[in-house]
Design a protein around this motif. Structure first.
Motif, PDB file in Angstrom:
ATOM      1  N   PRO A 256       0.828  -1.218   0.000  1.00 41.74           N
ATOM      2  CA  PRO A 256       0.000   0.000   0.000  1.00 41.74           C
ATOM      3  C   PRO A 256       0.857   1.261   0.000  1.00 41.74           C
ATOM      4  CG  PRO A 256      -0.851  -1.599   1.565  1.00 41.74           C
ATOM      5  CD  PRO A 256       0.472  -2.131   1.099  1.00 41.74           C
ATOM      6  N   ASN A 257       0.450   2.214  -0.819  1.00 39.62           N
ATOM      7  CA  ASN A 257       1.154   3.490  -0.923  1.00 39.62           C
ATOM      8  C   ASN A 257       0.543   4.477   0.071  1.00 39.62           C
ATOM      9  OD1 ASN A 257       2.456   5.819  -1.650  1.00 39.62           O
ATOM     10  ND2 ASN A 257       1.551   5.971  -3.685  1.00 39.62           N
ATOM     11  N   PRO A 258       1.307   4.901   1.083  1.00 39.45           N
ATOM     12  CA  PRO A 258       0.733   5.837   2.075  1.00 39.45           C
ATOM     13  C   PRO A 258       0.330   7.176   1.462  1.00 39.45           C
ATOM     14  CG  PRO A 258       3.115   5.657   2.349  1.00 39.45           C
ATOM     15  CD  PRO A 258       2.727   4.608   1.352  1.00 39.45           C
ATOM     16  N   HIS A 259       0.854   7.474   0.286  1.00 38.83           N
ATOM     17  CA  HIS A 259       0.516   8.732  -0.384  1.00 38.83           C
ATOM     18  C   HIS A 259      -0.474   8.509  -1.527  1.00 38.83           C
ATOM     19  CE1 HIS A 259       3.756  10.537   1.916  1.00 38.83           C
ATOM     20  NE2 HIS A 259       4.614   9.652   1.421  1.00 38.83           N
ATOM     21  N   GLY A 260      -1.038   7.317  -1.629  1.00 36.99           N
ATOM     22  CA  GLY A 260      -1.970   7.005  -2.705  1.00 36.99           C
ATOM     23  C   GLY A 260      -3.271   7.793  -2.602  1.00 36.99           C
ATOM     24  N   LYS A 261      -3.865   8.075  -3.754  1.00 33.42           N
ATOM     25  CA  LYS A 261      -5.114   8.834  -3.780  1.00 33.42           C
ATOM     26  C   LYS A 261      -6.041   8.281  -4.861  1.00 33.42           C
ATOM     27  CE  LYS A 261      -3.354  13.178  -1.895  1.00 33.42           C
ATOM     28  NZ  LYS A 261      -3.248  14.649  -2.073  1.00 33.42           N
ATOM     29  N   TYR A 262      -7.313   8.663  -4.737  1.00 35.25           N
ATOM     30  CA  TYR A 262      -8.331   8.230  -5.685  1.00 35.25           C
ATOM     31  C   TYR A 262      -8.593   9.320  -6.711  1.00 35.25           C
ATOM     32  CZ  TYR A 262      -9.398   4.556  -2.278  1.00 35.25           C
ATOM     33  OH  TYR A 262      -9.320   3.491  -1.434  1.00 35.25           O
ATOM     34  N   ASN A 263      -8.964   8.916  -7.920  1.00 35.99           N
ATOM     35  CA  ASN A 263      -9.421   9.864  -8.934  1.00 35.99           C
ATOM     36  C   ASN A 263     -10.868  10.228  -8.650  1.00 35.99           C
ATOM     37  OD1 ASN A 263      -6.967   9.360 -10.150  1.00 35.99           O
ATOM     38  ND2 ASN A 263      -7.799   7.977 -11.684  1.00 35.99           N
ATOM     39  N   PHE A 264     -11.139  11.505  -8.503  1.00 31.91           N
ATOM     40  CA  PHE A 264     -12.508  11.986  -8.325  1.00 31.91           C
ATOM     41  C   PHE A 264     -12.701  13.125  -9.300  1.00 31.91           C
ATOM     42  CE2 PHE A 264     -15.550  14.771  -5.852  1.00 31.91           C
ATOM     43  CZ  PHE A 264     -16.674  14.019  -6.198  1.00 31.91           C
ATOM     44  N   GLY A 265     -13.313  12.840 -10.448  1.00 34.38           N
ATOM     45  CA  GLY A 265     -13.352  13.824 -11.515  1.00 34.38           C
ATOM     46  C   GLY A 265     -11.938  14.121 -11.967  1.00 34.38           C
ATOM     47  N   ALA A 266     -11.566  15.388 -11.963  1.00 34.05           N
ATOM     48  CA  ALA A 266     -10.202  15.790 -12.332  1.00 34.05           C
ATOM     49  C   ALA A 266      -9.367  16.118 -11.100  1.00 34.05           C
ATOM     50  CB  ALA A 266     -10.259  16.995 -13.260  1.00 34.05           C
ATOM     51  N   THR A 267      -9.766  15.598  -9.946  1.00 32.76           N
ATOM     52  CA  THR A 267      -9.095  15.896  -8.688  1.00 32.76           C
ATOM     53  C   THR A 267      -8.635  14.614  -8.015  1.00 32.76           C
ATOM     54  OG1 THR A 267     -10.540  17.824  -8.410  1.00 32.76           O
ATOM     55  CG2 THR A 267      -9.343  17.090  -6.476  1.00 32.76           C
ATOM     56  N   CYS A 268      -7.489  14.650  -7.358  1.00 32.64           N
ATOM     57  CA  CYS A 268      -6.989  13.520  -6.569  1.00 32.64           C
ATOM     58  C   CYS A 268      -7.425  13.721  -5.113  1.00 32.64           C
ATOM     59  CB  CYS A 268      -5.471  13.439  -6.648  1.00 32.64           C
ATOM     60  SG  CYS A 268      -4.804  13.337  -8.327  1.00 32.64           S
ATOM     61  N   VAL A 269      -8.066  12.713  -4.537  1.00 32.87           N
ATOM     62  CA  VAL A 269      -8.575  12.823  -3.166  1.00 32.87           C
ATOM     63  C   VAL A 269      -8.083  11.643  -2.341  1.00 32.87           C
ATOM     64  CG1 VAL A 269     -10.613  14.159  -3.788  1.00 32.87           C
ATOM     65  CG2 VAL A 269     -10.732  11.671  -3.819  1.00 32.87           C
ATOM     66  N   LYS A 270      -7.867  11.896  -1.057  1.00 33.55           N
ATOM     67  CA  LYS A 270      -7.387  10.836  -0.157  1.00 33.55           C
ATOM     68  C   LYS A 270      -8.473   9.802   0.101  1.00 33.55           C
ATOM     69  CE  LYS A 270      -3.938   9.239   2.230  1.00 33.55           C
ATOM     70  NZ  LYS A 270      -2.695   8.823   1.540  1.00 33.55           N
ATOM     71  N   SER A 271      -9.716  10.231   0.126  1.00 36.20           N
ATOM     72  CA  SER A 271     -10.842   9.310   0.292  1.00 36.20           C
ATOM     73  C   SER A 271     -12.000   9.808  -0.565  1.00 36.20           C
ATOM     74  CB  SER A 271     -11.265   9.213   1.762  1.00 36.20           C
ATOM     75  OG  SER A 271     -11.650  10.485   2.252  1.00 36.20           O
ATOM     76  N   CYS A 272     -12.803   8.879  -1.028  1.00 37.00           N
ATOM     77  CA  CYS A 272     -13.925   9.246  -1.888  1.00 37.00           C
ATOM     78  C   CYS A 272     -15.019   9.934  -1.078  1.00 37.00           C
ATOM     79  CB  CYS A 272     -14.500   8.009  -2.578  1.00 37.00           C
ATOM     80  SG  CYS A 272     -13.389   7.289  -3.821  1.00 37.00           S
ATOM     81  N   PRO A 273     -15.726  10.869  -1.674  1.00 34.49           N
ATOM     82  CA  PRO A 273     -16.821  11.536  -0.962  1.00 34.49           C
ATOM     83  C   PRO A 273     -17.915  10.546  -0.570  1.00 34.49           C
ATOM     84  CG  PRO A 273     -16.238  12.731  -2.958  1.00 34.49           C
ATOM     85  CD  PRO A 273     -15.520  11.416  -3.013  1.00 34.49           C
ATOM     86  N   HIS A 274     -18.672  10.930   0.429  1.00 36.47           N
ATOM     87  CA  HIS A 274     -19.812  10.129   0.855  1.00 36.47           C
ATOM     88  C   HIS A 274     -20.721   9.836  -0.337  1.00 36.47           C
ATOM     89  CE1 HIS A 274     -23.550   8.962   2.766  1.00 36.47           C
ATOM     90  NE2 HIS A 274     -24.149   9.971   2.148  1.00 36.47           N
ATOM     91  N   ASN A 275     -21.216   8.629  -0.384  1.00 33.77           N
ATOM     92  CA  ASN A 275     -22.203   8.214  -1.378  1.00 33.77           C
ATOM     93  C   ASN A 275     -21.579   7.809  -2.710  1.00 33.77           C
ATOM     94  OD1 ASN A 275     -24.902   7.575  -1.744  1.00 33.77           O
ATOM     95  ND2 ASN A 275     -25.320   9.435  -2.875  1.00 33.77           N
TER      96      ASN A 275
END
Length: 603
Positions: A256-275
């Protein structure tokens, strides 16, 4: 006047970017509209819905639609918008100014009428509107020419009523958005040095923007972009988000990459938004695809591979083959047969029920609506504004448990309006994950109140509007009130099967006064105020409880035989045991199963 204008992937309306700060990583996100030129209720409702949707919004995930705005309306809430992922539609307005001075980029991931990323529609609907300075804008500086954009612009000076003021003399090449020096168009591509391959902030070779910039910059670094071409990660423009896994050269494996992030639209986020749903590939999505289905793991929605056949997920409106379909009707309702989950929206309007001669859509038989009785989840919104006259409730949705609101109409997820129904009948509904509820103008509707919906809301800021339905006095006179077996919390309709909660006990999906402990069939036990049936192998007892809990190990006495702690229909005869040996048992005089001698081979 512009009737339609330009297909573009990138556009900026701001006239002066140099003094702006790039802070998208901290900016609020809103969903936007996909309503096109449909009016949401009255013009007042339509405007208020727009205010609620776009206020304090910087990134619009879908489309920015500004329609039916009257000349006295305040649109200052639009100033915060900097990025639109889909299209921008400005249509049928009489307001003199649309304040989009901070809009930096239209990505055009979805297009109006399948063609336009920016569409400004005027014409006979809004005769007071005269659109100026269209011909003074250098559109080629804005569009992504690699996408081979097409443009439909008015002929300069073709409108004799147009009395637009000219650009300020100091505007470069006579390009401006409006009169005044502050409205000069800042060119970020046409006025660049040859060395600049993408964008620039001026004509000098030292004014080149970073390759990851999409709409100008304040300097050469990827942190200086005014908008990112691909992804934005805490203010830094990148071509991809940091992966969730990385290679460890010491372990020779992925960790696991401690600096990993998710794609959310055109933004990188640490966790996905609710829902939203999390995928193993590192993306926040609205629905799972392929042979995966949605599960909840520790409060996080994830896509997991199906073990065998997946639950049947069907495309709703706005998805798959129904992407451009406006409503449910007789020609597409068959596609929802045996569906447990609908990925998309459900909209039922006048043409859904009564057909449309213009499109040769036939009328719908009301019984066809029963296809929705298998549906437990809708990922988008539920909008019902027409219903068969002979149906007094929305009973086809009686098994619906969750409406997620991942796509909404404005801020609205559940809308029921202008129906003749007497009750909603949503007896299984447990959650509305996001968005508002509107239950209005149903003159015969009882059994509903704004307070009933709050227990279903998950997100902060959700609200319910319940008004202009049958009032409480009329409902009481018509005996349209909750069953006495319900608690004071309320109900979805008449009878003990529609209660939110039971006053005494529940059996299955209905409330009851008592459970069948000492008499009645079937015999039951009580667990958490719920009547649960005793196992068939329990001996029915009179004067005492037949069982203490469900299962063959909780009987007071056995109806046939007892094998250890369990009641059974017969003692084991040659069943597999330890070390691949077969177990044989016989019943003693107390009808208790005992092991046969080890030398016995067949009992």
């Amino acid at each position: 006047m512009i009737r339609r204008t330009t297909v573009i992937n990138h556009i900026k309306f701001s006239s002066n970017f140099e003094n702006q700060i790039f802070f998208l990583s901290l900016s609020p996100v809103c969903q936007g509209f996909t309503n096109r030129v449909n009016l949401l209720g009255s013009k007042d409702d339509h405007y208020l819905n727009m205010v609620r949707t776009y206020s304090n919004c910087t990134v619009v995930l879908e489309n920015l639609e500004i329609t039916y705005v009257e000349e006295h309306r305040d649109l200052s809430f639009l100033r915060s918008i900097e990025e639109v992922s889909g299209y921008v539609l400005i249509a049928l307005n009489t307001v003199p100014r649309i304040p989009l001075e901070n809009l930096r980029i239209i990505r055009g991931h979805s297009l109006y009428e399948g063609k336009f990323a920016l569409s400004v529609l005027t014409g006979r609907w809004s005769p007071k509107m005269i659109l100026c300075n269209v011909e003074t804008i250098q559109w080629l500086d804005i569009v992504n020419t690699e996408s081979k954009p097409s443009m439909e612009l008015p002929v300069a000076g073709s409108n004799p009523a147009c009395k637009c003021k000219k650009c300020h003399p100091d505007c470069f090449n006579g390009s401006c958005w409006a009169p005044g020096l502050e409205n000069c168009q800042t060119l970020t591509k046409l006025n660049c040095a040859q060395q600049c391959s993408k964008r620039c902030k001026g004509p000098s070779p030292s004014d080149c923007c970073n390759e990851h910039c999409a709409a100008g910059c304040t300097g050469p670094k990827p942190t200086d972009c005014l908008a990112c071409r691909d992804f934005q990660d805490d203010g830094v423009c990148k071509d991809s988000c940091p992966g969730l896994m990385r290679y460890d050269p010491n372990l020779h494996q992925l960790v696991p990459n401690p600096h990993g992030k998710y794609n959310f639209g055109a933004t990188c986020v640490k966790s996905c938004p609710h829902n939203y749903v999390v995928t193993d590939h590192g993306a926040c999505v609205r629905t799972c695809s392929g042979n995966t289905y949605e599960v909840d793991e520790g409060g996080i929605r994830k896509c997991t591979k199906c073990d065998g056949l997946c639950p049947k997920v069907c495309n709703g409106l706005g998805a798959g083959e129904l992407t451009h379909t406006l409503s449910i009707n007789a020609t597409n309702i068959g596609s929802f047969k045996n569906c447990t989950k609908i990925s998309g929206d459900i909209t039922i309007i006048h043409t859904s029920i009564y057909g449309d001669s213009y499109t040769n859509t036939p009328k719908m038989d009301p019984s066809q609506l029963d296809v929705f009785k298998t549906v437990k989840e809708i990922t988008g919104h539920l909008w019902i504004q027409t219903w068969p006259e002979n149906m007094t409730s929305l009973s086809p949705f009686e098994n619906l448990e969750i409406v997620r609101g991942r796509t909404k109409r404005g801020s609205r997820t559940v809308v029921v309006t202008q129906l003749n129904i007497e009750n909603l009948g949503f007896r299984s509904l447990k959650e509305i994950s996001d968005g508002d509820v509107v239950i209005i103008n149903n003159q015969n509707l009882c059994y509903t109140d704004e307070s009933h919906w709050k227990r279903l809301f998950i997100s902060q800021g959700q609200k319910a509007t319940v008004s202009e339905n049958a009032n409480a006095t009329v409902c009481a006179l018509r005996s349209k009130t909750c069953d006495r077996k319900c608690t004071a919390d309320g109900c979805w309709g008449p009878g003990p099967g529609m209660c939110f909660a039971c006053r005494d006990y529940s059996r299955g999906r209905s409330c009851v006064d008592s459970c069948n402990i000492l008499e009645g069939e079937p015999r039951e036990a009580i667990m958490n105020k719920t009547c649960v049936e005793c196992h068939p192998e329990c001996l029915r007892m009179n004067g005492t409880a037949t069982c203490q809990a469900p299962g063959p190990g909780n009987c007071t006495k056995c109806a046939n035989f007892q094998d250890g702690l369990f009641c059974v229909s017969r003692c084991p005869q040659g069943v597999p045991g330890e070390d691949d040996t077969l177990v044989w048992k016989y019943a003693d005089e107390k009808r208790v199963c005992q092991l046969c001698h080890k030398n016995c081979t067949k009992g």
